[in-house]
Design a protein around this motif. Structure first.
Motif, short mmCIF file in Angstrom:
data_model
loop_
_atom_site.label_atom_id
_atom_site.label_comp_id
_atom_site.label_asym_id
_atom_site.label_seq_id
_atom_site.Cartn_x
_atom_site.Cartn_y
_atom_site.Cartn_z
N THR A 154 0.85 -1.20 0.00
CA THR A 154 0.00 0.00 0.00
C THR A 154 0.88 1.25 0.00
O THR A 154 1.99 1.25 0.53
N LEU A 155 0.35 2.30 -0.57
CA LEU A 155 1.06 3.57 -0.65
C LEU A 155 1.07 4.29 0.70
O LEU A 155 0.13 4.19 1.47
N PHE A 156 2.15 5.02 0.97
CA PHE A 156 2.18 5.92 2.11
C PHE A 156 3.04 7.12 1.75
O PHE A 156 3.82 7.08 0.79
N ASP A 157 2.90 8.17 2.50
CA ASP A 157 3.67 9.39 2.25
C ASP A 157 5.06 9.25 2.86
O ASP A 157 5.22 8.92 4.03
N PHE A 158 6.09 9.52 2.06
CA PHE A 158 7.47 9.37 2.51
C PHE A 158 8.24 10.60 2.03
O PHE A 158 8.47 10.77 0.84
N HIS A 159 8.60 11.47 2.96
CA HIS A 159 9.26 12.74 2.61
C HIS A 159 8.49 13.49 1.52
O HIS A 159 9.08 14.07 0.60
N GLY A 160 7.16 13.44 1.61
CA GLY A 160 6.33 14.17 0.65
C GLY A 160 6.10 13.46 -0.67
O GLY A 160 5.49 14.03 -1.58
N ILE A 161 6.59 12.20 -0.79
CA ILE A 161 6.44 11.43 -2.03
C ILE A 161 5.65 10.16 -1.74
O ILE A 161 5.89 9.50 -0.72
N SER A 162 4.73 9.79 -2.62
CA SER A 162 4.02 8.52 -2.46
C SER A 162 5.00 7.37 -2.69
O SER A 162 5.65 7.32 -3.74
N MET A 163 5.12 6.49 -1.71
CA MET A 163 6.07 5.38 -1.81
C MET A 163 5.47 4.09 -1.26
O MET A 163 4.38 4.09 -0.68
N ILE A 164 6.20 2.99 -1.44
CA ILE A 164 5.85 1.70 -0.86
C ILE A 164 7.08 1.15 -0.14
O ILE A 164 8.21 1.59 -0.40
N LYS A 165 6.85 0.19 0.74
CA LYS A 165 7.94 -0.32 1.59
C LYS A 165 9.10 -0.90 0.79
O LYS A 165 10.25 -0.84 1.24
N HIS A 166 8.83 -1.45 -0.41
CA HIS A 166 9.89 -2.08 -1.19
C HIS A 166 10.98 -1.09 -1.63
O HIS A 166 12.06 -1.50 -2.04
N PHE A 167 10.68 0.21 -1.54
CA PHE A 167 11.67 1.20 -1.93
C PHE A 167 12.13 2.07 -0.75
O PHE A 167 12.93 2.98 -0.94
N THR A 168 11.60 1.78 0.44
CA THR A 168 12.02 2.56 1.61
C THR A 168 12.58 1.68 2.73
O THR A 168 13.18 2.19 3.67
N ASN A 169 12.39 0.36 2.63
CA ASN A 169 12.83 -0.57 3.68
C ASN A 169 14.32 -0.44 4.00
O ASN A 169 14.74 -0.61 5.14
N ASN A 170 15.11 -0.16 2.98
CA ASN A 170 16.57 -0.16 3.12
C ASN A 170 17.11 1.27 3.08
O ASN A 170 18.23 1.51 2.65
N TRP A 171 16.30 2.22 3.53
CA TRP A 171 16.54 3.64 3.24
C TRP A 171 17.88 4.17 3.74
O TRP A 171 18.60 4.85 3.02
N ASP A 172 18.23 3.86 4.97
CA ASP A 172 19.49 4.39 5.52
C ASP A 172 20.69 3.90 4.72
O ASP A 172 21.64 4.65 4.46
N ASN A 173 20.64 2.63 4.32
CA ASN A 173 21.74 2.07 3.51
C ASN A 173 21.79 2.71 2.12
O ASN A 173 22.87 2.95 1.58
N ILE A 174 20.62 3.00 1.56
CA ILE A 174 20.58 3.64 0.24
C ILE A 174 21.16 5.05 0.34
O ILE A 174 21.99 5.46 -0.47
#
Length: 293
Positions: free
Chosen positions: A8-28
């Protein structure tokens, strides 16, 4: 194989995102770019795979003796921000690349790109595609790709697209913010999908000029031929047929690769509504797109 439920979509730093692209955020975000890295950046469905393959061919060729020829393109050119269960993350794949330069792709808006790319003055190639064809292609991609939220029907998806309620957010903000970055960051080459369709030879020449490459006429023709849409569609290394999360019987990953397919999807009313909204959102931008050739 039983596929997991759609995200499902959620707001991430003002951008619509999903967990598959934010799960590894600190490493990215702490990814260590190199000066010779080449980042291929696009809004989804704007020719990412096409340009990735052109660059892969220009730099590394496709000799059968080369073990790379049996490695799918999505592993040769990792998708930096992807992180799905039971698969190596895109960030780890990028770290493990044995090539120089490393070719890496992203759909991130310009403000979310790891800062090391700017600090290292890495070269970046941005590919933009007109909004109407982008919307149609993204809709069909959502239908077949279980990594993405369910797109519902076309009418619903189009409204969400116009509002930026799709993964990676607003097309309008994405293409314009990257265009503005080009004005201040000289190692950014901004190209258009429609130009690639119209004259791939000329666009390959421009790419070579930007990258400082000087292939022979024969080599360039070979790249053009290998990277033709129909050839890529048949090529198991470029058509994503090995990716289990994608159902190619619903819609192929490489679907049409044309300009103007939006005319087969937009109703007259949808088109008028879209044009009005587009004019309003793009009124302050110098960007000019072609929706037909």
């Amino acid at each position: 194989m039983e596929l997991p439920p759609r995200p499902t979509l959620f707001d991430f730093h003002g951008i619509s995102m999903i967990k598959h692209f934010t799960n590894n955020w600190d490493n990215i975000q702490s990814f260590e770019a190199r000066p010779d890295d080449i980042l291929i950046a696009t809004y989804p469905k704007a020719g990412t795979t096409w340009v990735s393959y052109i660059l892969d061919l220009l730099y590394f060729g496709d000799t059968t003796s080369d073990c790379r020829s049996s490695v799918p393109l999505h592993e040769r050119v990792p998708f930096l921000e992807i992180s799905v269960p039971s698969r190596t993350t895109g960030k780890d794949l990028a770290d493990q690349l044995p090539t120089a330069p490393r070719l890496i792709k992203t759909h991130l808006p310009v403000q979310l790109v790891p800062k090391s790319f700017w600090e290292q003055c890495s070269r970046i190639i941005y590919v933009a595609r007109n909004a109407k064809d982008s919307a149609v292609s993204y809709f069909h991609f959502g239908r077949m790709n279980h990594v993405l939220p369910e797109p519902e029907d076309w009418s619903c998806f189009l409204q969400n697209f116009m509002q930026g309620k799709v993964v990676f957010g607003s097309w309008y903000q994405h293409v314009t913010a990257w265009w503005e970055k080009k004005q201040t960051y000289s190692n950014l080459h901004y190209m258009f999908y429609e130009d690639l369709i119209e004259d791939s030879g000329q666009e390959i020449n421009r790419l070579c000029s930007f990258l400082g490459l000087s292939p022979t006429a024969e080599q360039k023709e070979h790249v053009r031929d290998k990277a033709r849409f129909d050839n890529m569609k048949q090529n198991k290394m470029t058509n994503f047929s090995s990716v289990q999360m994608m159902n190619h019987s619903v819609s192929p990953f490489l679907r049409k690769g044309t300009i103007g397919d939006w005319k087969n999807h937009f109703t007259v009313f949808q088109n008028e509504q879209f044009d009005e909204d587009y004019k309003n959102k793009m009124k302050n931008s110098a960007l000019c797109f072609r929706t037909e050739i």
